[in-house]
Scaffold this motif. Structure first.
Motif, mmCIF file in Angstrom:
data_model
loop_
_atom_site.group_PDB
_atom_site.id
_atom_site.type_symbol
_atom_site.label_atom_id
_atom_site.label_comp_id
_atom_site.label_asym_id
_atom_site.label_seq_id
_atom_site.Cartn_x
_atom_site.Cartn_y
_atom_site.Cartn_z
ATOM 1 N N ASP A 39 0.841 -1.197 0.000
ATOM 2 C CA ASP A 39 0.000 0.000 0.000
ATOM 3 C C ASP A 39 0.878 1.250 0.000
ATOM 4 O OD1 ASP A 39 -2.695 -1.215 0.253
ATOM 5 O OD2 ASP A 39 -1.851 -1.996 2.126
ATOM 6 N N LEU A 40 2.077 1.123 0.578
ATOM 7 C CA LEU A 40 3.008 2.237 0.667
ATOM 8 C C LEU A 40 4.427 1.683 0.695
ATOM 9 C CD1 LEU A 40 3.488 5.320 1.142
ATOM 10 C CD2 LEU A 40 3.431 4.804 3.595
ATOM 11 N N ILE A 41 5.330 2.340 -0.031
ATOM 12 C CA ILE A 41 6.735 1.961 -0.016
ATOM 13 C C ILE A 41 7.522 3.122 0.567
ATOM 14 C CG2 ILE A 41 8.741 1.251 -1.381
ATOM 15 C CD1 ILE A 41 6.719 0.197 -3.510
ATOM 16 N N LEU A 42 8.155 2.864 1.705
ATOM 17 C CA LEU A 42 9.018 3.857 2.347
ATOM 18 C C LEU A 42 10.397 3.759 1.719
ATOM 19 C CD1 LEU A 42 8.053 3.088 6.056
ATOM 20 C CD2 LEU A 42 7.094 4.855 4.569
ATOM 21 N N LYS A 67 17.075 9.280 7.406
ATOM 22 C CA LYS A 67 17.533 9.528 8.778
ATOM 23 C C LYS A 67 17.106 10.887 9.322
ATOM 24 C CE LYS A 67 22.213 11.128 7.619
ATOM 25 N NZ LYS A 67 23.636 10.886 7.819
ATOM 26 N N PHE A 68 16.747 11.828 8.446
ATOM 27 C CA PHE A 68 16.361 13.160 8.911
ATOM 28 C C PHE A 68 14.870 13.280 9.237
ATOM 29 C CE2 PHE A 68 20.090 13.767 6.132
ATOM 30 C CZ PHE A 68 20.989 14.187 7.106
ATOM 31 N N ASN A 69 14.050 12.291 8.809
ATOM 32 C CA ASN A 69 12.620 12.374 9.115
ATOM 33 C C ASN A 69 12.069 11.093 9.746
ATOM 34 O OD1 ASN A 69 12.273 10.562 7.014
ATOM 35 N ND2 ASN A 69 10.948 11.869 5.794
ATOM 36 N N GLU A 70 12.930 10.211 10.184
ATOM 37 C CA GLU A 70 12.497 8.928 10.750
ATOM 38 C C GLU A 70 11.488 9.086 11.884
ATOM 39 O OE1 GLU A 70 15.152 5.182 11.060
ATOM 40 O OE2 GLU A 70 16.504 6.898 11.224
ATOM 41 N N THR A 71 11.806 9.927 12.845
ATOM 42 C CA THR A 71 10.917 10.062 14.008
ATOM 43 C C THR A 71 9.708 10.943 13.698
ATOM 44 O OG1 THR A 71 12.342 11.834 14.843
ATOM 45 C CG2 THR A 71 12.721 9.636 15.719
ATOM 46 N N LYS A 72 9.877 11.916 12.814
ATOM 47 C CA LYS A 72 8.794 12.850 12.483
ATOM 48 C C LYS A 72 7.563 12.115 11.935
ATOM 49 C CE LYS A 72 7.760 16.570 9.251
ATOM 50 N NZ LYS A 72 8.186 17.187 8.012
ATOM 51 N N ASN A 73 7.768 11.112 11.109
ATOM 52 C CA ASN A 73 6.657 10.435 10.450
ATOM 53 C C ASN A 73 6.295 9.084 11.069
ATOM 54 O OD1 ASN A 73 6.243 12.392 8.282
ATOM 55 N ND2 ASN A 73 8.302 11.804 7.674
ATOM 56 N N LEU A 74 6.892 8.777 12.192
ATOM 57 C CA LEU A 74 6.717 7.473 12.818
ATOM 58 C C LEU A 74 5.257 7.174 13.166
ATOM 59 C CD1 LEU A 74 8.551 5.142 13.560
ATOM 60 C CD2 LEU A 74 8.910 6.200 15.776
ATOM 61 N N ASP A 75 4.567 8.107 13.791
ATOM 62 C CA ASP A 75 3.175 7.870 14.204
ATOM 63 C C ASP A 75 2.251 7.647 13.006
ATOM 64 O OD1 ASP A 75 3.841 8.025 16.889
ATOM 65 O OD2 ASP A 75 3.386 10.169 17.034
ATOM 66 N N LYS A 76 2.495 8.383 11.937
ATOM 67 C CA LYS A 76 1.687 8.235 10.722
ATOM 68 C C LYS A 76 1.866 6.827 10.126
ATOM 69 C CE LYS A 76 1.893 11.658 7.810
ATOM 70 N NZ LYS A 76 2.317 12.575 6.730
ATOM 71 N N LEU A 80 -0.864 3.587 9.801
ATOM 72 C CA LEU A 80 -1.165 2.793 8.601
ATOM 73 C C LEU A 80 -1.035 1.298 8.885
ATOM 74 C CD1 LEU A 80 0.737 4.894 5.907
ATOM 75 C CD2 LEU A 80 -1.736 4.594 6.081
ATOM 76 N N LEU A 81 0.034 0.941 9.580
ATOM 77 C CA LEU A 81 0.266 -0.469 9.886
ATOM 78 C C LEU A 81 -0.825 -1.025 10.806
ATOM 79 C CD1 LEU A 81 4.123 -0.228 10.299
ATOM 80 C CD2 LEU A 81 2.918 -1.602 8.576
ATOM 81 N N LYS A 82 -1.287 -0.227 11.748
ATOM 82 C CA LYS A 82 -2.360 -0.662 12.655
ATOM 83 C C LYS A 82 -3.691 -0.785 11.913
ATOM 84 C CE LYS A 82 -0.823 0.058 17.229
ATOM 85 N NZ LYS A 82 -1.202 -1.172 17.852
ATOM 86 N N ASN A 83 -3.802 -0.142 10.742
ATOM 87 C CA ASN A 83 -5.009 -0.238 9.909
ATOM 88 C C ASN A 83 -4.846 -1.307 8.834
ATOM 89 O OD1 ASN A 83 -6.897 1.629 10.995
ATOM 90 N ND2 ASN A 83 -5.551 3.286 10.317
ATOM 91 N N ASP A 84 -4.015 -2.300 9.129
ATOM 92 C CA ASP A 84 -3.846 -3.484 8.275
ATOM 93 C C ASP A 84 -3.334 -3.185 6.870
ATOM 94 O OD1 ASP A 84 -4.593 -5.232 10.305
ATOM 95 O OD2 ASP A 84 -6.724 -4.971 9.855
ATOM 96 N N LYS A 85 -2.453 -2.219 6.755
ATOM 97 C CA LYS A 85 -1.834 -1.916 5.466
ATOM 98 C C LYS A 85 -0.546 -2.713 5.305
ATOM 99 C CE LYS A 85 -4.888 1.152 4.341
ATOM 100 N NZ LYS A 85 -5.896 0.812 3.363
ATOM 101 N N VAL A 86 -0.149 -2.898 4.056
ATOM 102 C CA VAL A 86 1.136 -3.516 3.728
ATOM 103 C C VAL A 86 2.093 -2.371 3.430
ATOM 104 C CG1 VAL A 86 2.395 -4.983 2.092
ATOM 105 C CG2 VAL A 86 0.060 -5.601 2.797
ATOM 106 N N VAL A 87 3.106 -2.232 4.268
ATOM 107 C CA VAL A 87 4.092 -1.167 4.120
ATOM 108 C C VAL A 87 5.456 -1.809 3.930
ATOM 109 C CG1 VAL A 87 5.196 0.832 5.212
ATOM 110 C CG2 VAL A 87 2.741 0.422 5.547
#
Length: 180
Positions: A39-42, A67-76, A80-87
């Motif tokens: 669903d999303l590719i990091l 490495k510059f945004n790892e923690t900033k986007n962690l909750d988002k 997604l993962l808690k909503n059963d997405k494939v990341v």
């Protein structure tokens, strides 16, 4: 009678997808399958990853994860993962989290009991060791420090190891640090 888990099915969760080191054909069929179903590719660098994805005609949503945004986007991402997405998580080359971004995300997934699946594939560490002729017992250090004192301490530590020693350093930095 318990049902057998289908090991070939792609379930929701985080996939650590190893990517080619140089040659785009050095990717597994399973990695391509997971990327196609994500669903999303990091991506460590979306520009680098787009070359691989375009080559294999994979048109999925990508998101810059470095490495510059790892923690900033962690909750988002966790949401997604808690909503059963494939990341899927990919680095520019080789296996994510090995001297590349991802360790913070993996740690959070472990804490939140989110399924993580590693996909085997290219690794600069084992690839280089396989053709070195050196001992297959090895110590992997990651990136060599920048500071002169840190490098000196590292080499004092290395001196006492009785195995192959692998560390990452760019050719430019190697020439500059050691005036080769």
């Amino acid at each position: 009678m318990a049902l057998k888990e289908d090991k070939n099915k792609i379930n929701s969760g985080l996939y650590i997808v190893s990517t080619p080191i140089g040659n785009l054909k050095d990717i597994t069929l399973r990695a391509l399958d997971v990327l196609n179903q994500s669903d999303l590719i990091l991506c460590e660098d979306t520009r680098v990853s787009k070359k691989l994805l375009s080559y294999y005609k994979i048109n999925k949503k990508t998101f810059s994860y470095h490495k510059f945004n790892e923690t900033k986007n962690l909750d988002k991402i966790i949401g997604l993962l808690k909503n059963d997405k494939v990341v899927s998580l990919v680095s520019d080359a080789g296996t994510p989290t090995i001297s590349d971004p991802g360790r913070i995300l993996v740690k959070r997934c472990v804490e939140k009991n989110i399924h993580i699946t590693p996909l085997p594939g290219p690794s600069a560490v084992t690839t280089s060791l396989s053709i070195s002729g050196f001992s297959d017992r090895f110590y992997f250090h990651g990136f060599l420090s920048d500071g002169e004192n840190s490098i000196r301490k590292d080499f004092i530590f290395f001196r006492d190891l009785e195995c192959s020693i692998i560390f990452f350093i760019s050719a430019q930095k190697l020439n500059k640090k050691f005036e080769l």
